[in-house]
Design an enzyme around this catalytic site. Structure first.
Site, mmCIF file in Angstrom:
data_model
loop_
_atom_site.group_PDB
_atom_site.id
_atom_site.type_symbol
_atom_site.label_atom_id
_atom_site.label_comp_id
_atom_site.label_asym_id
_atom_site.label_seq_id
_atom_site.Cartn_x
_atom_site.Cartn_y
_atom_site.Cartn_z
ATOM 1 N N GLY A 223 0.835 -1.196 0.000
ATOM 2 C CA GLY A 223 0.000 0.000 0.000
ATOM 3 C C GLY A 223 0.869 1.244 0.000
ATOM 4 N N SER A 224 0.308 2.316 0.517
ATOM 5 C CA SER A 224 1.021 3.594 0.434
ATOM 6 C C SER A 224 2.063 3.713 1.548
ATOM 7 C CB SER A 224 0.012 4.733 0.548
ATOM 8 O OG SER A 224 -0.577 4.692 1.827
ATOM 9 N N THR A 225 2.997 4.616 1.337
ATOM 10 C CA THR A 225 4.070 4.809 2.323
ATOM 11 C C THR A 225 3.532 5.313 3.672
ATOM 12 O OG1 THR A 225 5.692 5.087 0.586
ATOM 13 C CG2 THR A 225 6.251 6.039 2.724
ATOM 14 N N THR A 227 0.653 4.766 5.108
ATOM 15 C CA THR A 227 0.020 3.639 5.817
ATOM 16 C C THR A 227 1.073 2.622 6.242
ATOM 17 O OG1 THR A 227 -1.883 3.957 4.375
ATOM 18 C CG2 THR A 227 -1.895 2.000 5.732
ATOM 19 N N GLY A 228 2.050 2.397 5.381
ATOM 20 C CA GLY A 228 3.130 1.461 5.718
ATOM 21 C C GLY A 228 3.834 1.857 7.004
ATOM 22 N N GLU A 245 5.558 -3.306 1.080
ATOM 23 C CA GLU A 245 5.773 -2.910 -0.322
ATOM 24 C C GLU A 245 4.997 -1.620 -0.531
ATOM 25 O OE1 GLU A 245 7.832 -4.065 -2.334
ATOM 26 O OE2 GLU A 245 8.241 -6.113 -1.691
ATOM 27 N N CYS A 279 2.486 0.637 -8.918
ATOM 28 C CA CYS A 279 3.613 1.089 -8.082
ATOM 29 C C CYS A 279 4.863 1.297 -8.923
ATOM 30 C CB CYS A 279 3.856 0.112 -6.943
ATOM 31 S SG CYS A 279 4.105 -1.584 -7.465
HETATM 32 P P1 NAD Z 1 -3.369 2.417 1.302
HETATM 33 O O1 NAD Z 1 -2.092 2.475 2.060
HETATM 34 O O2 NAD Z 1 -4.355 3.477 1.464
HETATM 35 O O3 NAD Z 1 -4.139 1.051 1.605
HETATM 36 C C1 NAD Z 1 -3.551 -0.219 1.436
HETATM 37 C C2 NAD Z 1 -4.264 -1.227 2.325
HETATM 38 O O4 NAD Z 1 -4.004 -0.915 3.694
HETATM 39 C C3 NAD Z 1 -5.782 -1.228 2.182
HETATM 40 O O5 NAD Z 1 -6.231 -2.573 2.268
HETATM 41 C C4 NAD Z 1 -6.234 -0.421 3.394
HETATM 42 O O6 NAD Z 1 -7.537 -0.726 3.813
HETATM 43 C C5 NAD Z 1 -5.218 -0.853 4.439
HETATM 44 N N1 NAD Z 1 -5.015 0.068 5.562
HETATM 45 C C6 NAD Z 1 -5.287 1.382 5.629
HETATM 46 N N2 NAD Z 1 -4.904 1.876 6.831
HETATM 47 C C7 NAD Z 1 -4.358 0.850 7.516
HETATM 48 C C8 NAD Z 1 -3.748 0.731 8.788
HETATM 49 N N3 NAD Z 1 -3.612 1.778 9.611
HETATM 50 N N4 NAD Z 1 -3.283 -0.474 9.172
HETATM 51 C C9 NAD Z 1 -3.375 -1.537 8.356
HETATM 52 N N5 NAD Z 1 -3.937 -1.484 7.127
HETATM 53 C C10 NAD Z 1 -4.424 -0.301 6.711
HETATM 54 O O7 NAD Z 1 -2.907 2.269 -0.235
HETATM 55 P P2 NAD Z 1 -3.827 2.280 -1.525
HETATM 56 O O8 NAD Z 1 -4.246 3.686 -1.788
HETATM 57 O O9 NAD Z 1 -4.842 1.205 -1.416
HETATM 58 O O10 NAD Z 1 -2.764 1.831 -2.648
HETATM 59 C C11 NAD Z 1 -1.965 2.714 -3.393
HETATM 60 C C12 NAD Z 1 -0.538 2.728 -2.882
HETATM 61 O O11 NAD Z 1 0.004 1.413 -2.861
HETATM 62 C C13 NAD Z 1 0.415 3.524 -3.776
HETATM 63 O O12 NAD Z 1 1.254 4.325 -2.988
HETATM 64 C C14 NAD Z 1 1.240 2.451 -4.474
HETATM 65 O O13 NAD Z 1 2.502 2.865 -4.945
HETATM 66 C C15 NAD Z 1 1.315 1.409 -3.428
HETATM 67 N N6 NAD Z 1 1.613 0.111 -4.022
HETATM 68 C C16 NAD Z 1 2.833 -0.460 -3.814
HETATM 69 C C17 NAD Z 1 3.153 -1.659 -4.410
HETATM 70 C C18 NAD Z 1 4.482 -2.319 -4.203
HETATM 71 O O14 NAD Z 1 4.597 -3.518 -4.459
HETATM 72 N N7 NAD Z 1 5.503 -1.613 -3.735
HETATM 73 C C19 NAD Z 1 2.224 -2.288 -5.225
HETATM 74 C C20 NAD Z 1 0.987 -1.670 -5.428
HETATM 75 C C21 NAD Z 1 0.694 -0.474 -4.810
#
Ligand code: NAD
Length: 473
Positions: A223-225, A227-228, A245, A279
């Site tokens: 997901g996003s940085t 949230t990561g 990731e 990504c």
């Molecule tokens: P996001 O971080 O908003 O959400 C990702 C997931 O995390 C969702 O399932 C969401 O419900 C969950 N989430 C949200 N808050 C949380 C928390 N506090 N604790 C645990 N889980 C939580 O990201 P998004 O908008 O869904 O995705 C887009 C982002 O993902 C972009 O920044 C993209 O670059 C990144 N991405 C990275 C890769 C990679 O392999 N590096 C691949 C695809 C997407």
């Protein structure tokens, strides 16, 4: 026969489970409700984690060949229902059917390939006095958390290696795109032992509940940085291993000797595939000044010839942005570029009114390095094309990003390209192609793009703990 288009339920302990509350899943092409998905309660999450814990001892003791068979079975189930999965994918994610089908087929292939990976046993010493070897044993219950841009592939990247190595799982798809994984969970109830693979869906509260749950032994997050970072903070409290990731801002460096006739389609596809919501999309294209106009022409011609539209309509090459918040972010980036006087070679207007989150493909003409469109991850079809003249300087600019996910170098001279590639500070670098990612290629983000590895031997081992056994002779 499971109907893939209605009655979406969670899979908990091998059974379909409904919830009191539901989430509306919106088709981004027309903003209509496609389906209602369960909104998992805290108690139901506890049940899912408990079921995974209960299933773990028997699953880890299941012979590896049987686990291989069942991981491959996930791929077979995806392949068997590929057409319906692709349609469902387009309805909730927006990507045109052809691309949706490619993702489902690729995920099916992926399960089959992961099922064949070896879990290594390393011999540390085999002397007269003793034998010492290191095995890699499962961790327990893995939480798999995935985003909305590749809802099938990115889930399978977690499910297949986690289960193969003997872990059980609670998978949480994105609240924007839970439908395909909910159906995969339902379909796998006929094949996997109860509790091995649980799928839960829910709103914004569910991710934090899952990542802070004391019954989870490992978090594999994409997901996003921002949230990561939150996931890592939460994981620290219980000292849980995490794989993150995260976002990227991949640079492509196009050298003056680029063989444009061979690679123009690839450069274009890599920038706009999935409407830029990838990504490892090319998010900054640095083009040598000698070929800038030629490359710009090639990109603009292709953008003009592409149709952005409803993924279910014949002839749509690119779909909408997947959800309203992301749509607003992309529009804001375009607005900022306009307000700062940047020139668009194509696109740059998002028609107001109308239904659906559509953004016409946009290419920005040589914006300054410090503009938002260069510095930020657009995650939409907005590509900055940037002129350079000096190779050392462009490498420095490429590396100045806080991200370090992927990158690419484009040149007829492979040796020179490899030399440049090895100076880029990213987890993956491609030469004369991009986005080639396979079950056997480790994929890791450097800097703010992540922590840990997915895929390949290293990725597989992230779902295990090393256990060294030393035997005196
Ligand atoms: P996001 O971080 O908003 O959400 C990702 C997931 O995390 C969702 O399932 C969401 O419900 C969950 N989430 C949200 N808050 C949380 C928390 N506090 N604790 C645990 N889980 C939580 O990201 P998004 O908008 O869904 O995705 C887009 C982002 O993902 C972009 O920044 C993209 O670059 C990144 N991405 C990275 C890769 C990679 O392999 N590096 C691949 C695809 C997407």
């Amino acid at each position: 026969m499971t109907d893939l288009f209605s009655n979406f339920s969670m899979t908990i302990d091998g059974r379909s489970v409904a919830s009191a509350a539901t989430l509306d899943i919106i088709n981004p092409a027309n903003e209509e409700v496609v389906a209602k998905a369960p909104d998992c309660s805290r108690e139901q999450l506890d049940q899912a984690v408990a079921a995974a814990r209960k299933a773990f001892p028997a699953w880890r003791a299941t012979p590896l060949d049987e686990r291989r068979r069942l991981v491959a079975k996930i791929g077979e189930v995806l392949a068997q229902h590929a057409e319906d999965f692709a349609r469902l994918f387009t309805l909730e994610q927006g990507r045109p059917l052809r691309g949706a089908r490619l993702e489902v087929d690729f995920a099916a292939f992926w399960c089959g390939a992961v099922a064949k990976l070896e879990i290594p046993v390393e011999v540390n010493e085999d002397s007269e006095l003793r034998r010492s070897e290191t095995r890699h044993i499962p961790l327990g219950v893995v939480a798999g958390i995935v985003p909305w841009n590749f809802p099938v592939n990115l889930a399978v990247w977690k499910i297949a290696p986690a289960l193969l190595t003997g872990n059980t799982m609670v998978l949480k798809p994105s609240p924007f795109t839970p439908l395909t994984m909910l159906k995969l969970g339902e379909l796998m109830q006929d094949h996997l032992p109860a509790g091995v693979f649980n799928v839960v869906s829910g709103g914004d509260q569910l991710g934090p509940w899952l990542s802070s749950h004391p019954g989870i032994d490992k978090i594999s997050f994409t997901g996003s940085t921002p949230t990561g970072k939150r996931v890592m903070q939460t994981a620290a409290e219980n000292l849980k291993p995490v794989t993150l990731e995260l976002g990227g801002n991949d640079a492509a460096i196009v050298l003056p000797d680029v063989e444009l006739d061979k690679v123009a389609d690839k450069l274009f596809g890599a920038s706009f595939a999935n409407s830029g919501q990838l990504c490892v999309a090319i998010k900054r294209m640095y083009v040598h000044e000698d070929v800038y106009d030629k490359v710009a022409d090639a990109m603009v011609t292709r953008a003009r010839a592409s149709k952005v539209g409803d993924g279910l309509e014949q002839g749509s090459n690119f779909g909408p942005i997947q959800n309203r918040p992301q749509f607003e972010k992309v529009k804001d980036l375009i607005r900022d570029a306009r307000e700062n006087g940047l020139k668009f070679l194509v696109g740059g207007d998002v028609p107001a009114g109308g239904k659906g989150f559509f953004v016409p493909l946009a290419i920005v003409d040589n914006p300054p390095e410090d503009s938002r469109v260069v510095q930020e991850e657009a995650f939409g079809p907005v590509l900055p094309l940037i002129k350079f003249s000096d190779i050392d300087e462009v490498i420095e600019r490429a590396n100045a990003s806080e991200y370090g996910l992927g990158g690419s170098v484009w040149s007829a001279d492979t040796h020179k390209a490899i030399e440049i590639a090895s100076r880029l500070e990213t987890g993956t670098i491609w030469v004369n192609e991009t986005q080639y990612i396979m079950p056997w290629t480790p994929f890791a983000g450097h800097k703010l793009s992540g922590f840990g590895v997915e895929n390949g031997r290293e990725g597989l081992l992230e779902f295990t703990s090393p256990q060294t056994i030393t035997v005196a002779k």
